[in-house]
Each structure stands twice: as C-alpha cells, then as structure tokens.
Design a protein around this motif. Sequence first.
Motif, mmCIF file in Angstrom:
data_model
loop_
_atom_site.group_PDB
_atom_site.id
_atom_site.type_symbol
_atom_site.label_atom_id
_atom_site.label_comp_id
_atom_site.label_asym_id
_atom_site.label_seq_id
_atom_site.Cartn_x
_atom_site.Cartn_y
_atom_site.Cartn_z
ATOM 1 N N ILE A 28 0.845 -1.198 0.000
ATOM 2 C CA ILE A 28 0.000 0.000 0.000
ATOM 3 C C ILE A 28 0.876 1.243 0.000
ATOM 4 N N GLY A 29 0.722 2.074 -1.010
ATOM 5 C CA GLY A 29 1.383 3.371 -1.038
ATOM 6 C C GLY A 29 2.832 3.354 -1.476
ATOM 7 N N GLY A 30 3.341 2.206 -1.914
ATOM 8 C CA GLY A 30 4.726 2.159 -2.355
ATOM 9 C C GLY A 30 4.957 3.008 -3.595
ATOM 10 N N TRP A 31 6.069 3.723 -3.636
ATOM 11 C CA TRP A 31 6.414 4.616 -4.751
ATOM 12 C C TRP A 31 5.308 5.652 -4.989
ATOM 13 N N GLU A 32 4.610 5.992 -3.921
ATOM 14 C CA GLU A 32 3.519 6.964 -4.035
ATOM 15 C C GLU A 32 3.368 7.756 -2.748
ATOM 16 N N TRP A 33 3.282 7.073 -1.621
ATOM 17 C CA TRP A 33 3.162 7.739 -0.336
ATOM 18 C C TRP A 33 4.544 7.917 0.284
ATOM 19 N N ALA A 34 4.650 8.894 1.163
ATOM 20 C CA ALA A 34 5.952 9.221 1.774
ATOM 21 C C ALA A 34 6.194 8.405 3.031
ATOM 22 N N TRP A 35 6.177 7.071 2.889
ATOM 23 C CA TRP A 35 6.441 6.194 4.022
ATOM 24 C C TRP A 35 7.899 6.302 4.446
ATOM 25 N N TYR A 36 8.150 6.381 5.734
ATOM 26 C CA TYR A 36 9.518 6.273 6.229
ATOM 27 C C TYR A 36 9.534 5.337 7.437
ATOM 28 N N ILE A 37 10.689 4.768 7.711
ATOM 29 C CA ILE A 37 10.821 3.817 8.802
ATOM 30 C C ILE A 37 10.701 4.545 10.136
ATOM 31 N N THR A 38 9.890 3.989 11.022
ATOM 32 C CA THR A 38 9.653 4.595 12.333
ATOM 33 C C THR A 38 10.958 4.668 13.129
ATOM 34 N N PRO A 39 11.296 5.842 13.635
ATOM 35 C CA PRO A 39 12.511 5.960 14.452
ATOM 36 C C PRO A 39 12.202 5.725 15.927
ATOM 37 N N TRP A 40 13.241 5.454 16.694
ATOM 38 C CA TRP A 40 13.095 5.390 18.140
ATOM 39 C C TRP A 40 14.345 5.970 18.794
ATOM 40 N N TRP A 41 14.158 6.466 20.001
ATOM 41 C CA TRP A 41 15.238 7.070 20.774
ATOM 42 C C TRP A 41 15.430 6.267 22.054
#
Length: 313
Positions: free
Chosen positions: A169-182
Amino acid sequence: MALGRPEIATRVQIDDFGPFDCQLDLTNRWNGFVSPNFTLDVTREVSAQTLRMADECGYESVDTVHVIDGRVGSREIVHIIDSNLTRNVDDDSEPVAVAVRIRRSKERGFTTTITEATPAARKAARRSKNARRGTAFTVVVKVGWMYLHEGSDTAVTVIEPRRDGRYSIGGWEWAWYITPWWCVCGSGPMAWHDRQCEVCDLDRDHQPGTPLGVATWAAGATLQRQAPGATSATVDLHDGHARIISVYAGDTEIDTADGTGPFDTETLGEADVILHQGLTESGPDGPEAAGWQHIPDDRTASLYRITFPAARP
C-alpha cells in the motif's frame, strides 16, 4: 505474485499516520521513501486510520483504503464506497462515490471491477446481499478522491495480495519512512528494526515507558559508573522519600559503606534524588507501574526491589 529481494520486519509511518508493522525491501525506495507490505490485519488498521483522517480533514485531501469482505454466490456483489464530497451535474449536486463490483470467476475465484456509482449501481448494491455460501473474498481498494474527477485510471486501485498474503500500500507513491526510536540514554534516532541502542546496548523493547521507569534507568546508570556490575537495588520509600539501602550485582550484595565499597555518599544521594523525582513525576501511577517489586517485610511496608533496565538481557 513473486517476492523481490530479502525483506526485513520493521515499522513505518507518515508523520502522525501510523506507525504500522510491515515487511519491506530496504533497497526499494522512491525519493528515499520506502515501500511497505502489510498483513491483512494491519491493512485493516491502515484502512481505519485513513477513514478517520478523511472524516476529519476531508476526502479531497486523503487517499482512503477500504477492506471489503464477503462471499459471492451466483450473483455479483456491488459495494458502494461513499465520501463526503459532492459534484455538480446538470445544475444539481450529487455525492461522489465509486462502485466495486465483485463477480465469481472460474479461473480466479472472483474478479473485481470499479465503476462509477450511478443510480443503477446504487440500486444493484441495495439488491446485493452477501451469500451465506459461495466463494469467500476480501478485496482491498485504494481511492484517491482528489484525482477521481479527472477520470484517472489510477484514482481507484484494487490492491491484490502478494503470494505471502501481504498487501503493498502506497509504495512509490506515499511518503512512508521507517519509524525511528530514541533510547532513554539520549541516543537516536535509530531505525525501528535496529533493536539495540548503538551506545548503551539497551534493547528497544526494554525502554522504560514511565517517568519512574526512566528514573530507574538513570539511577542505575549513576550507580554503574562506579560499580559496572550493579543490576538491582532495594529502595525504601518511607515518608514518601526514596532511599537506596542496598545494591546488588546479581545475587551478591555490594558494599555501600562510604570508604569501603565502590560508592561514595554523593553517588548514592544523587541516585536517591533521581528516584524521588521520578516518583513525583509519576503522579497516580505507583511504583509497580514501573516494574518495581514490593518486598514483604514485617517491619516496614515500604521496601521495593528495582532492576536496572540496562542489565536486562
């Protein structure tokens, strides 16, 4: 559908949209953004969140994902996907919607086509009823409402499952980024699939989730500066104050006497202040919410055993 290169398990999001568990190929990127693949259960979560956003922000600004379930008997099933948009037709307004037609197919089990939600399609949808018997189906549809008026073939997409049952879903279309953590130690951001902190090695899933949990880690780090093997401590909460009365390395008690053990009075006092501040900031949440274990004692009811997160496997 054939799978591509090896994938990893991680989480993705788009600002406040998500995060969602997924699998993805780290090399499959569009302008730096990733292309996630979701299980059906997570796809339902994605769908629910897009619909909430559309209701709040307007369908003209949100692509919506829809999961349609049912069974196809001898007749086709017509499902109407409505929006809160309208359009002018012959000096009148009508709702903007699409019709999803699902038919049985000997070759594929069923076929899905998207048509305009005409009055005839709405009438067919009212007549349509999911059969109690027949071919079970789940259809996932993505609608780009802002492009629907252009008659674009890509405005509405039926998303077919991959061979592993996941939906892209949304590949090469939506601005998905990998969730970061601190990390509680201050390091980050780190990618969700990188489980251990690159500085202190504390596991991502062992991060403290409450102010007192953070204080427990900080107190432990303070003690471990002088006794690296320290793993836990006993704390007395008499009169609402936190006072460390013993420190352990595994099952062995560490000498806390000033001048004979590894600690000095200032270090123990610093750890006490950190724990007291954490108790104050925790509000109604008791020590148990941070994983503190009450120690039954005939003399006092205020003893707790605390384990330092950095020492957990």
